[in-house]
Scaffold this motif. Structure first.
Motif, PDB file in Angstrom:
ATOM      1  N   HIS A 150       0.795  -1.232   0.000  1.00  0.00           N
ATOM      2  CA  HIS A 150       0.000   0.000   0.000  1.00  0.00           C
ATOM      3  C   HIS A 150       0.821   1.272   0.000  1.00  0.00           C
ATOM      4  CE1 HIS A 150      -3.121  -2.892   1.504  1.00  0.00           C
ATOM      5  NE2 HIS A 150      -3.678  -2.358   0.438  1.00  0.00           N
ATOM      6  N   GLU A 151       2.077   1.175   0.417  1.00  0.00           N
ATOM      7  CA  GLU A 151       2.884   2.406   0.442  1.00  0.00           C
ATOM      8  C   GLU A 151       4.066   2.328  -0.511  1.00  0.00           C
ATOM      9  OE1 GLU A 151       3.908   3.636   4.447  1.00  0.00           O
ATOM     10  OE2 GLU A 151       1.891   3.100   5.125  1.00  0.00           O
ATOM     11  N   TYR A 152       4.887   1.305  -0.316  1.00  0.00           N
ATOM     12  CA  TYR A 152       6.150   1.266  -1.075  1.00  0.00           C
ATOM     13  C   TYR A 152       5.912   1.126  -2.581  1.00  0.00           C
ATOM     14  CZ  TYR A 152      10.780  -0.242  -2.586  1.00  0.00           C
ATOM     15  OH  TYR A 152      11.970  -0.356  -3.242  1.00  0.00           O
ATOM     16  N   ILE A 153       5.159   0.110  -2.992  1.00  0.00           N
ATOM     17  CA  ILE A 153       4.991  -0.132  -4.436  1.00  0.00           C
ATOM     18  C   ILE A 153       4.193   0.977  -5.135  1.00  0.00           C
ATOM     19  CG2 ILE A 153       4.013  -1.726  -6.172  1.00  0.00           C
ATOM     20  CD1 ILE A 153       5.009  -4.015  -4.364  1.00  0.00           C
ATOM     21  N   PRO A 154       3.038   1.387  -4.592  1.00  0.00           N
ATOM     22  CA  PRO A 154       2.303   2.455  -5.298  1.00  0.00           C
ATOM     23  C   PRO A 154       3.079   3.770  -5.387  1.00  0.00           C
ATOM     24  CG  PRO A 154       0.917   1.445  -3.599  1.00  0.00           C
ATOM     25  CD  PRO A 154       2.292   0.904  -3.411  1.00  0.00           C
ATOM     26  N   ASN A 155       3.967   4.010  -4.411  1.00  0.00           N
ATOM     27  CA  ASN A 155       4.721   5.272  -4.408  1.00  0.00           C
ATOM     28  C   ASN A 155       6.144   5.107  -4.907  1.00  0.00           C
ATOM     29  OD1 ASN A 155       2.673   6.990  -3.247  1.00  0.00           O
ATOM     30  ND2 ASN A 155       2.965   5.769  -1.386  1.00  0.00           N
ATOM     31  N   PHE A 156       6.401   3.991  -5.568  1.00  0.00           N
ATOM     32  CA  PHE A 156       7.782   3.649  -5.935  1.00  0.00           C
ATOM     33  C   PHE A 156       8.494   4.789  -6.659  1.00  0.00           C
ATOM     34  CE2 PHE A 156      11.076   1.686  -8.579  1.00  0.00           C
ATOM     35  CZ  PHE A 156      11.793   1.033  -7.598  1.00  0.00           C
ATOM     36  N   ASN A 157       7.769   5.413  -7.557  1.00  0.00           N
ATOM     37  CA  ASN A 157       8.363   6.478  -8.361  1.00  0.00           C
ATOM     38  C   ASN A 157       8.680   7.731  -7.560  1.00  0.00           C
ATOM     39  OD1 ASN A 157       9.323   6.746 -10.839  1.00  0.00           O
ATOM     40  ND2 ASN A 157       7.365   7.177 -11.854  1.00  0.00           N
ATOM     41  N   ARG A 158       7.990   7.881  -6.441  1.00  0.00           N
ATOM     42  CA  ARG A 158       8.109   9.137  -5.698  1.00  0.00           C
ATOM     43  C   ARG A 158       9.010   9.030  -4.462  1.00  0.00           C
ATOM     44  NH1 ARG A 158       2.823   9.111  -7.584  1.00  0.00           N
ATOM     45  NH2 ARG A 158       2.093   7.821  -5.883  1.00  0.00           N
ATOM     46  N   THR A 159       9.466   7.808  -4.121  1.00  0.00           N
ATOM     47  CA  THR A 159      10.281   7.711  -2.914  1.00  0.00           C
ATOM     48  C   THR A 159      11.701   7.326  -3.280  1.00  0.00           C
ATOM     49  OG1 THR A 159      10.415   5.388  -2.257  1.00  0.00           O
ATOM     50  CG2 THR A 159       8.295   6.459  -1.989  1.00  0.00           C
ATOM     51  N   ASP A 160      12.634   7.579  -2.342  1.00  0.00           N
ATOM     52  CA  ASP A 160      13.959   6.991  -2.538  1.00  0.00           C
ATOM     53  C   ASP A 160      14.253   6.076  -1.352  1.00  0.00           C
ATOM     54  OD1 ASP A 160      14.256   9.036  -0.776  1.00  0.00           O
ATOM     55  OD2 ASP A 160      15.460  10.281  -2.108  1.00  0.00           O
ATOM     56  N   ASP A 161      13.211   5.432  -0.846  1.00  0.00           N
ATOM     57  CA  ASP A 161      13.336   4.528   0.295  1.00  0.00           C
ATOM     58  C   ASP A 161      14.086   3.258  -0.069  1.00  0.00           C
ATOM     59  OD1 ASP A 161      12.012   6.182   1.913  1.00  0.00           O
ATOM     60  OD2 ASP A 161      10.208   4.947   2.156  1.00  0.00           O
ATOM     61  N   ASN A 162      14.990   2.876   0.807  1.00  0.00           N
ATOM     62  CA  ASN A 162      15.644   1.576   0.696  1.00  0.00           C
ATOM     63  C   ASN A 162      15.100   0.677   1.796  1.00  0.00           C
ATOM     64  OD1 ASN A 162      17.629   2.376  -1.371  1.00  0.00           O
ATOM     65  ND2 ASN A 162      18.347   3.741   0.255  1.00  0.00           N
ATOM     66  N   ILE A 163      15.118  -0.621   1.539  1.00  0.00           N
ATOM     67  CA  ILE A 163      14.550  -1.541   2.523  1.00  0.00           C
ATOM     68  C   ILE A 163      15.552  -2.628   2.866  1.00  0.00           C
ATOM     69  CG2 ILE A 163      12.788  -3.326   2.862  1.00  0.00           C
ATOM     70  CD1 ILE A 163      10.895  -1.655   1.171  1.00  0.00           C
ATOM     71  N   LEU A 164      15.611  -2.948   4.154  1.00  0.00           N
ATOM     72  CA  LEU A 164      16.429  -4.078   4.599  1.00  0.00           C
ATOM     73  C   LEU A 164      15.521  -5.079   5.319  1.00  0.00           C
ATOM     74  CD1 LEU A 164      19.389  -5.247   5.139  1.00  0.00           C
ATOM     75  CD2 LEU A 164      19.215  -4.132   7.355  1.00  0.00           C
ATOM     76  N   PHE A 165      15.424  -6.269   4.776  1.00  0.00           N
ATOM     77  CA  PHE A 165      14.712  -7.349   5.454  1.00  0.00           C
ATOM     78  C   PHE A 165      15.746  -8.205   6.174  1.00  0.00           C
ATOM     79  CE2 PHE A 165      11.828  -6.839   1.642  1.00  0.00           C
ATOM     80  CZ  PHE A 165      10.740  -6.336   2.353  1.00  0.00           C
TER      81      PHE A 165
END
Ligand code: ZN
Length: 327
Positions: A174-189
């Protein structure tokens, strides 16, 4: 921009344009036979268009008036042509060239900007017969089974594995994928092995690939081999791909052989990407204190400072899957 595939891509566009030109020629021949009158109009329009161009170039008196007349004539003829086509059971644009991408007219570019279809084609070339393409057929959000995560709390975790994973999925879908173009978030699992981290990265890769993003997927082992190739064989296309892709997924960080070289090169890559605001997703079986022990402080400070951390936990899903198969 991703180099290396440019000429292959331009060939694809050229082929598309040729095919469409041939298809149009076939349609024209068909109309010549079934309804020659329409072709006569077509030819008259072509002649008038030429006349329009030459009149516009020549400096004749009353040019504006004449240009206006020719334009009107063409307009009327086109209307008649469309009417005739429809009367004869064709759709109005039957004799127009068909573009598979209306935005760039199958050239890949809108003036100097790349069209959105460019990246989609790049993804297709890059992923031709690739492992990730195979993997995402089976590992995607449609096949994600939350039942594998227990709803009972374990250890001193605040939430049950299922509630934890539901929260992660919610954030991602709901957040990361729909806003992919607008964020520069990196994720660590991070978290124990067998808790679905790789599966999760495949799911994300699938969604973003389908949306036309260039996602590059590497196990940490592969990545280190690639970094060697870049350093010692000067493979600039590969470097460009790793640095400039829309998303680089590094799976199973910590499984590679950790050497001074790997740590230095990894740091350089992370740094470059962070500076350029190019996104990454990293998964690791190491816990945070092991990460700190395995990698130099400069790497972990990048990871902890520039990545959103998600802890994944639960029973080993591979074991659970096998148990359910044998039941
Ligand atoms: Zn296009």
């Amino acid at each position: 921009m991703i180099k290396g595939y440019q000429s292959e891509l331009m060939d694809i566009y050229e082929k598309i344009r040729e095919q469409e030109k041939e298809a149009l020629e076939t349609r024209r021949k068909e109309i010549s036979k079934s309804c020659p009158k329409i072709m006569d109009i077509e030819n008259t329009i072509a002649k008038l268009s030429l006349k329009l161009a030459t009149t516009a170039m020549k400096n004749v008196p009353n040019a504006t008036k004449e240009l206006e007349n020719i334009k009107n004539e063409i307009k009327n003829l086109r209307a008649t042509k469309y009417e005739l086509l429809v009367e004869n059971g064709y759709y109005p644009e039957y004799l127009n060239i068909h573009y598979r991408c209306k935005h760039c007219k199958d050239t890949g570019y809108i003036v100097t900007e790349k069209c959105r279809c460019y990246n989609q084609k790049l993804v297709q070339i890059y992923y031709k017969n690739s492992e990730i393409e195979e993997a995402t057929k089976f590992n995607n959000f449609n096949t994600f089974n939350i039942e594998y995560y227990s709803s009972s709390r374990v250890g001193d975790e605040r939430y049950s594995p299922r509630r934890n994973m539901t929260g992660i999925l919610d954030k991602i879908t709901h957040e990361y994928i729909p806003n992919f173009n607008r964020t520069d978030d990196n994720i660590l699992f991070y978290g124990n092995s067998g808790t679905g981290k790789t599966f999760l990265t495949h799911c994300i890769a699938k969604e973003l690939l389908d949306a036309g993003y260039l996602v590059v997927y590497k196990t940490s082992d592969e990545l280190i081999r690639n970094l060697k190739e870049i350093r010692f064989e000067n493979n600039q296309n590969l470097e460009d791909l790793l640095v400039n892709c829309d998303l680089l997924i590094i799976d199973d960080l910590g499984a590679e052989q950790v050497t001074e070289f790997s740590v230095t090169e990894l740091f350089t890559l992370l740094n470059k990407k962070i500076l350029k605001k190019k996104k990454m997703i990293i998964s690791t079986n190491l816990n945070l204190s092991d990460l700190t022990k395995t990698y130099a402080e400069r790497i972990t400070s990048r990871l902890f400072g520039n990545f959103t951390l998600f802890k994944v936990y639960g029973d080993d899903i591979r074991v659970k899957k096998n148990l359910s198969k044998n039941r």
